[in-house]
Design a protein around this motif. Structure first.
Motif, mmCIF file in Angstrom:
data_model
loop_
_atom_site.group_PDB
_atom_site.id
_atom_site.type_symbol
_atom_site.label_atom_id
_atom_site.label_comp_id
_atom_site.label_asym_id
_atom_site.label_seq_id
_atom_site.Cartn_x
_atom_site.Cartn_y
_atom_site.Cartn_z
ATOM 1 N N SER A 19 1.319 -0.891 -0.079
ATOM 2 C CA SER A 19 0.012 0.663 -0.038
ATOM 3 C C SER A 19 1.267 1.457 0.286
ATOM 4 N N ASP A 20 2.113 1.600 0.561
ATOM 5 C CA ASP A 20 2.523 2.490 0.718
ATOM 6 C C ASP A 20 3.405 2.976 -0.103
ATOM 7 N N SER B 270 2.976 1.998 -2.934
ATOM 8 C CA SER B 270 1.719 1.797 -4.816
ATOM 9 C C SER B 270 1.328 3.758 -4.599
ATOM 10 N N LYS B 271 0.894 3.942 -3.210
ATOM 11 C CA LYS B 271 0.784 5.397 -2.767
ATOM 12 C C LYS B 271 1.673 6.594 -4.079
ATOM 13 N N ARG B 272 3.067 5.916 -3.039
ATOM 14 C CA ARG B 272 3.954 6.376 -4.028
ATOM 15 C C ARG B 272 4.076 6.746 -5.650
ATOM 16 N N TRP C 168 1.853 5.681 -7.373
ATOM 17 C CA TRP C 168 0.532 6.505 -8.131
ATOM 18 C C TRP C 168 1.118 7.863 -7.615
ATOM 19 N N LYS C 169 1.774 8.540 -6.477
ATOM 20 C CA LYS C 169 1.947 10.119 -6.516
ATOM 21 C C LYS C 169 3.202 10.537 -7.650
#
Length: 215
Positions: free
Chosen positions: A136-137, A139-141, A143-144
């Protein structure tokens, strides 16, 4: 003066400070309304593709917001440019084969997608089930970074700009922080002013981080 034991509140100061804060929030709302991105006028029907990459084109027609579908659009665009092959490994099951060739000039976000495929590949093959950006962490980076690079590409083509540009954010921070003395006067406590300024800066930072676009 309203006495609540350990806390003394100047009622007139509270009304004035609250009013100033409401006016600041109203200014935010007005600017956001005025700068709402306009939808592009549809052009003539054609089978020819435009010059914009799929991720950028998708952003332009979805209220100037980068959607998750931009990743898939980029992937299939890379396949159309023969950087990767889409193969049916079994009935209803697909895999990607990363080609060992120079795909030519790539944008930063296209390179990001291709690097992800190469990282997930086993002997050049990426099963569809392995198409994930990770935990999750992570993936967020990822995507950002992807989203920011798509926005950068759109801006470099002169197709979009920030709703909350640097000058506007600076103005909002200064105007918002200008009400801090009113909160100090209301509570006769410098901590009230500090908390208010921090809250203003958090809102301004969130607007900057969001990188909302307009035409």
């Amino acid at each position: 003066m309203l006495d609540l034991g350990d806390v003394r509140i100047d009622v007139a100061g509270l009304l004035v400070a609250s009013g100033a804060t409401i006016l600041w929030l109203l200014l935010l709302g007005i600017l956001r309304f005025v700068r709402q991105p306009r939808q592009p006028a549809p052009g003539p029907i054609t089978q020819d593709l435009g010059a914009e990459p799929p991720a950028v084109a998708g952003m332009l027609v979805t209220d100037f917001a980068v959607g998750r579908q931009a990743v898939a659009a980029t992937l299939f665009d890379l396949a159309a440019r023969r950087a990767v092959d889409v193969e049916e490994s079994a009935t209803g099951a697909y895999q990607l084969r990363v080609r060992d060739r120079d795909p030519g000039a790539l944008t930063a976000y296209e390179q990001r997608v291709l690097d992800l495929l190469r990282d997930r590949a086993d002997k050049g093959v990426v099963p569809s089930g392995a198409l994930t950006t990770g935990a999750s962490d992570v993936s967020k980076r990822w995507w950002k970074g992807f989203r920011g690079e798509v926005i950068d590409e759109a801006q470099s083509r002169g197709l979009s700009r920030d709703i909350w540009d640097r000058g506007t954010l600076t103005m909002l921070a200064v105007i918002g922080a200008g009400a801090a003395p009113l909160w100090w006067w209301t509570f006769r406590d410098v901590r009230a002013a500090i908390v208010y300024v921090v809250a203003v800066l958090v809102v301004v930072a969130a607007l900057k981080e969001g990188r909302r676009q307009r035409d």
